[in-house]
Structure formats: structure tokens, C-alpha cells
Design a protein around this motif. Structure first.
Motif, PDB file in Angstrom:
ATOM      1  N   THR A  30       0.825  -1.206   0.000  1.00 12.98           N
ATOM      2  CA  THR A  30       0.000   0.000   0.000  1.00 12.98           C
ATOM      3  C   THR A  30       0.860   1.257   0.000  1.00 12.98           C
ATOM      4  O   THR A  30       0.563   2.233  -0.705  1.00 12.98           O
ATOM      5  N   ALA A  31       1.930   1.241   0.781  1.00 14.82           N
ATOM      6  CA  ALA A  31       2.820   2.411   0.847  1.00 14.82           C
ATOM      7  C   ALA A  31       3.391   2.743  -0.525  1.00 14.82           C
ATOM      8  O   ALA A  31       3.481   3.915  -0.907  1.00 14.82           O
ATOM      9  N   CYS A  32       3.773   1.727  -1.280  1.00 15.06           N
ATOM     10  CA  CYS A  32       4.319   1.972  -2.623  1.00 15.06           C
ATOM     11  C   CYS A  32       3.264   2.572  -3.547  1.00 15.06           C
ATOM     12  O   CYS A  32       3.556   3.492  -4.328  1.00 15.06           O
ATOM     13  N   LYS A  37       1.012   7.497  -6.187  1.00 15.23           N
ATOM     14  CA  LYS A  37      -0.112   8.400  -6.387  1.00 15.23           C
ATOM     15  C   LYS A  37       0.216   9.852  -6.029  1.00 15.23           C
ATOM     16  O   LYS A  37      -0.639  10.729  -6.146  1.00 15.23           O
ATOM     17  N   GLY A  38       1.456  10.100  -5.581  1.00 18.58           N
ATOM     18  CA  GLY A  38       1.850  11.475  -5.318  1.00 18.58           C
ATOM     19  C   GLY A  38       2.206  11.796  -3.886  1.00 18.58           C
ATOM     20  O   GLY A  38       2.661  12.909  -3.590  1.00 18.58           O
ATOM     21  N   ILE A  39       2.007  10.848  -2.972  1.00 18.83           N
ATOM     22  CA  ILE A  39       2.466  11.048  -1.600  1.00 18.83           C
ATOM     23  C   ILE A  39       3.991  11.153  -1.616  1.00 18.83           C
ATOM     24  O   ILE A  39       4.672  10.338  -2.234  1.00 18.83           O
ATOM     25  N   GLU A  40       4.521  12.158  -0.957  1.00 19.99           N
ATOM     26  CA  GLU A  40       5.979  12.364  -0.949  1.00 19.99           C
ATOM     27  C   GLU A  40       6.655  11.788   0.286  1.00 19.99           C
ATOM     28  O   GLU A  40       7.816  11.372   0.224  1.00 19.99           O
ATOM     29  N   THR A  41       5.946  11.773   1.402  1.00 21.94           N
ATOM     30  CA  THR A  41       6.517  11.304   2.658  1.00 21.94           C
ATOM     31  C   THR A  41       5.476  10.489   3.413  1.00 21.94           C
ATOM     32  O   THR A  41       4.318  10.889   3.508  1.00 21.94           O
ATOM     33  N   LEU A  62      -2.729  12.723   5.233  1.00 22.75           N
ATOM     34  CA  LEU A  62      -3.606  11.591   4.968  1.00 22.75           C
ATOM     35  C   LEU A  62      -3.384  10.555   6.077  1.00 22.75           C
ATOM     36  O   LEU A  62      -2.248  10.153   6.323  1.00 22.75           O
ATOM     37  N   LEU A  63      -4.440  10.146   6.748  1.00 28.84           N
ATOM     38  CA  LEU A  63      -4.344   9.182   7.844  1.00 28.84           C
ATOM     39  C   LEU A  63      -4.830   7.824   7.351  1.00 28.84           C
ATOM     40  O   LEU A  63      -5.992   7.666   6.978  1.00 28.84           O
ATOM     41  N   ILE A  89      -5.647  11.562  -4.895  1.00 31.38           N
ATOM     42  CA  ILE A  89      -4.841  11.916  -3.726  1.00 31.38           C
ATOM     43  C   ILE A  89      -4.202  13.283  -3.954  1.00 31.38           C
ATOM     44  O   ILE A  89      -3.481  13.491  -4.937  1.00 31.38           O
ATOM     45  N   THR A  90      -4.471  14.214  -3.049  1.00 29.72           N
ATOM     46  CA  THR A  90      -3.846  15.537  -3.129  1.00 29.72           C
ATOM     47  C   THR A  90      -2.853  15.772  -2.003  1.00 29.72           C
ATOM     48  O   THR A  90      -2.005  16.650  -2.107  1.00 29.72           O
TER      49      THR A  90
END
Length: 229
Positions: A30-32, A37-41, A62-63, A89-90
Motif C-alpha cells: 500500500t505504501a508503494c 499516487k503522489g504522496i511524498e513522505t 492523509l491518515l 490523492i492531493t
């Protein structure tokens, strides 16, 4: 290079050298997908109360995560790569807490460095280890809720070890074994809302991503950062 396969929280605490915390179904798959999808950290935490605190202090985070495989109250997403992959995802920072994978990171107290492990970026993990050539590699299989070993995590560790040691792998046979054992729950219609069948297939998509997720500790928090290989 000496390669060990260890299991559960005890294995995480004993692990040394380059430590790969493996959670195939589903945290580190899921993390990958979230990074893609644009999550940086990603901030992986073991304590769910801390996860809530981080979200309260940073509403734009995002939680995500699970307890007993389901999305806890107030979370934006559970632990489903399908739900992340299908969403718009923003957010740029994600807090993740799970029953297995993030517990391994929290307990890897003797590691020289920590990276996450899953099939979806196994090739990148292997290439990173070959490039850095550490003296010791610890592959830690977190299992189901840190309670007992599971086929998917153990076989992922064996896959990585075999590749590093030049031994053959039969990935198709591994997938079938996982599907018939610990992965069977994803084919139960009763769990479709929180563990859809598509999660299984996304988590078995070997080498889909060409990056690793490496832990960087800043103050009291761990951060997962993307490192392209």
C-alpha cells in the motif's frame, strides 16, 4: 554478505545491518501505491494514538492504516492498495499505522538502516542491496498482526534471499501457495469492503515499482522516503 531471515517483533528487535521489514499483505505494498499516487513522505507509526495526534495537528495529512484489518474510526483510508490506487490523492504526507509492518519499523532498534519490503518493489530492493553490499542483511517477516508468520512475508524474504544468492525462484508457485493459504481471505466476499480481491492481485504485482522506501529518522519520528533505484 550474510543474509538472515527473521520473524515478527522479536525478529525485528534482533535484526542488524541492512534491515528489510517485510509486510506484503498489505502495509508496504500500500505504501508503494501511495507514493506512486503522489504522496511524498510517509510517517509510519506503531502507536495508533500517535497517528491520531499527528492528524489532529496536521489536518492536511492523509491518515491511513488498520486494526484487525479494518479502517479505524476517523481514518481517511484503511490498508487497501485498491482504495488508495483508485482515489484522487492531493495530500503530500501520509501517516500510516498497521498491526504488522509499522510495528516492525518501530522495533528495529539495532538496524544500521531500514527499508520496507514487498513483492511490488522486490527488484529495487535487491538492486539496492547489491549496490550497497552490506556485510549483514536481515529480512524480517512481520506476519499476521505480529502474531504468527505468514506465507506471503516468508516467501518474499526467500525470494529476495534467493535472488541475492543467485538461486532460482518460481514466483508463480509462490503466488499460488499464498493464494491457497494466508491470502485466501481476500477471496471471501464477506471481506470485500475492507480487503477486496483486487488487493491480492495488486500486492502480487512483482516489480511494479522501481524504487525503495527507506526509513529516515528525524527527531522522534520515522519517515519513509522514496529512493529510486
Amino acid at each position: 554478505m550474510h543474509i538472515n531471515i527473521r520473524h515478527l517483533v522479536e525478529g525485528a528487535r534482533e535484526a542488524k545491518g541492512t534491515v528489510i521489514i517485510i509486510d506484503v499483505l498489505r502495509a508496504f505494498s500500500t505504501a508503494c501505491y501511495a507514493i506512486n499516487k503522489g504522496i511524498e513522505t510517509i510517517i509510519p507509526v506503531g502507536d495508533i494514538d500517535l497517528a491520531y495526534q499527528l492528524k489532529e495537528a496536521n489536518p492536511d495529512y492523509l491518515l491511513t492504516g488498520e486494526r484487525h484489518e479494518r479502517k479505524p474510526e476517523g481514518f481517511d483510508f484503511g490498508n487497501s492498495p485498491t482504495h488508495i490506487n483508485d482515489a484522487a490523492i492531493t495530500a503530500k504526507t501520509m501517516v500510516q499505522t498497521t498491526s504488522s509492518g509499522t510495528q516492525g519499523i518501530a522495533n528495529a532498534i539495532n538496524a544500521d538502516e531500514i527499508i520496507t519490503g514487498s513483492f511490488v518493489n522486490a527488484g529495487a530492493i535487491i538492486n539496492y542491496i547489491r549496490k550497497t553490499n552490506p556485510k549483514e542483511v536481515s529480512l524480517v517477516c512481520m506476519g499476521f498482526a505480529c502474531s504468527y508468520p505468514t506465507a506471503e512475508d516468508t516467501l518474499c524474504a526467500e525470494y529476495i534471499k534467493n535472488e541475492l544468492e543467485g538461486q532460482p525462484n518460481d514466483f508463480a508457485t509462490m503466488v499460488q501457495k499464498i493464494k491457497e493459504t494466508d491470502g485466501a481471505r481476500f477471496f471471501d466476499p464477506a471481506t470485500e469492503d475492507w480487503s477486496p480481491e483486487s488487493d491480492f492481485h495488486l500486492c502480487m504485482d512483482l516489480n511494479r515499482f522501481d524504487f525503495i522506501l527507506k526509513v529516515e529518522k528525524v527527531g522522534d519520528l520515522n519517515y519513509l522516503r522514496k529512493l529510486k533505484i
